[in-house]
Design a protein around this motif. Structure first.
Motif: not given
Length: 331
Positions: A187-200
């Protein structure tokens, strides 16, 4: 040089073995252009080929690798000058034609494209099939009316190559991107790539018998298929589109026509292997310039040929994260 190094998959009584071997140039197909490979990359199709999937590769022994970047050694047609830096992505490379997991490939003269400006051979394989597939997805969505003001865009399989590239490029373009993943540790990596939020992934991937769901997404890139794709179509906003390019969780769609005729949504299929030469040149040109991911080196890891078997195992087990660049000079 009488032989070259290659990652070779062999079959013996239905069992498949992976080894790094020395191969003769006579083992290469009799095509016009000989290319010395500097870099390749690992894709899901390569993992299937390396494990003996006859729907991908019919005959063994075989060298996978659907991507390759390197330098032209010779060309019988005269179209390509020796020393030209080129990229080969898709077509039959690595499927039933000996692929990029080797120091040399032999391909038809219309398969390579010249390496675009502002990108290195190494960076071209950081992108590879995954990057160009993501680019095709985004082109289709934008051509069908996707704009940032309409709301959130969903990207599934976001830790995979296509998903990660689609996510980061969309974020760079100003879209609010929701990343779907089954890997909470990413999740942290995806947020670093630019995601505004992460869902399961279960939030969107659980089968629903309802013909339509709450209108939610302004657009989507789906890399997994199955019930996830069904639910995306059911929950697109009016007139919105999903670009679909994968079926890792299933190839069937069990749904009604209601989302299409009541909300006017679009299911856009994306196939990169047989895209035209002009499409490849255009899409790769965008990836090398205005769509080049700012965090590209944070999205990849490097291995040599001897590290491929473990990466293939992880990919098939769903434990894979980050794109794998294969460095042919690396042990």
């Amino acid at each position: 040089m009488a032989t070259f190094k290659a990652f070779l998959v062999t079959e013996d009584d239905g069992q498949f073995r992976q080894d790094v071997v020395q191969r003769s140039f006579d083992a290469l197909p009799d095509n016009d252009v000989l290319i010395k490979v500097s870099y390749s990359s690992l894709n899901y199709k390569d993992a299937l080929s390396a494990s003996g999937h006859k729907g991908v590769t019919r005959e063994y022994p075989h060298t996978p690798g659907i991507d390759a970047a390197g330098v032209v050694v010779s060309d019988r047609t005269g179209r390509w000058q020796p020393g030209t830096e080129v990229v080969v992505i898709g077509y039959d490379l690595g499927m039933n034609t000996s692929g990029g997991f080797a120091e040399f490939i032999s391909v038809p003269a219309d398969w390579p494209i010249q390496l675009p400006d502002n990108i290195s051979l190494e960076e071209s394989m950081m992108l590879g099939t995954a990057g160009i597939t993501a680019a095709y997805c985004l082109e289709k969505l934008l051509d069908n009316g996707l704009v940032a003001d309409n709301g959130e865009v969903l990207v599934t399989g976001a830790t995979g190559g296509v998903g990660a590239f689609a996510l980061t490029i969309l974020a760079q373009m100003g879209f609010s991107v929701v990343a779907s993943s089954g890997k909470p540790e990413a999740s942290e990596w995806l947020l670093e790539l630019g995601a505004s939020r992460v869902i399961d992934r279960n939030e969107i991937g659980t089968q629903s018998s309802r013909p339509m769901l709450k209108s939610e997404w302004a657009g989507a890139v789906d890399t997994v298929g199955g019930h996830t794709l069904e639910n995306i179509v059911k929950s697109l906003k009016f007139g919105a589109s999903v670009a679909a390019c994968g079926n890792v969780t299933g190839a069937d769609l069990q749904m009604t026509v209601f989302p299409y005729i009541l909300r006017g949504v679009n299911l856009l299929g994306v196939a990169s292997a047989d895209a035209s030469r002009d499409d490849r040149i255009r899409a790769f040109g965008k990836l090398a310039s205005m769509w080049k991911p700012a965090r590209l080196r944070n999205m990849v890891q490097h291995v040599g040929l001897r590290g491929l078997s473990e990466q293939i195992r992880q990919m098939l087990a769903g434990q894979h994260q980050k794109r794998v660049v294969v460095d042919l000079a690396k042990e």
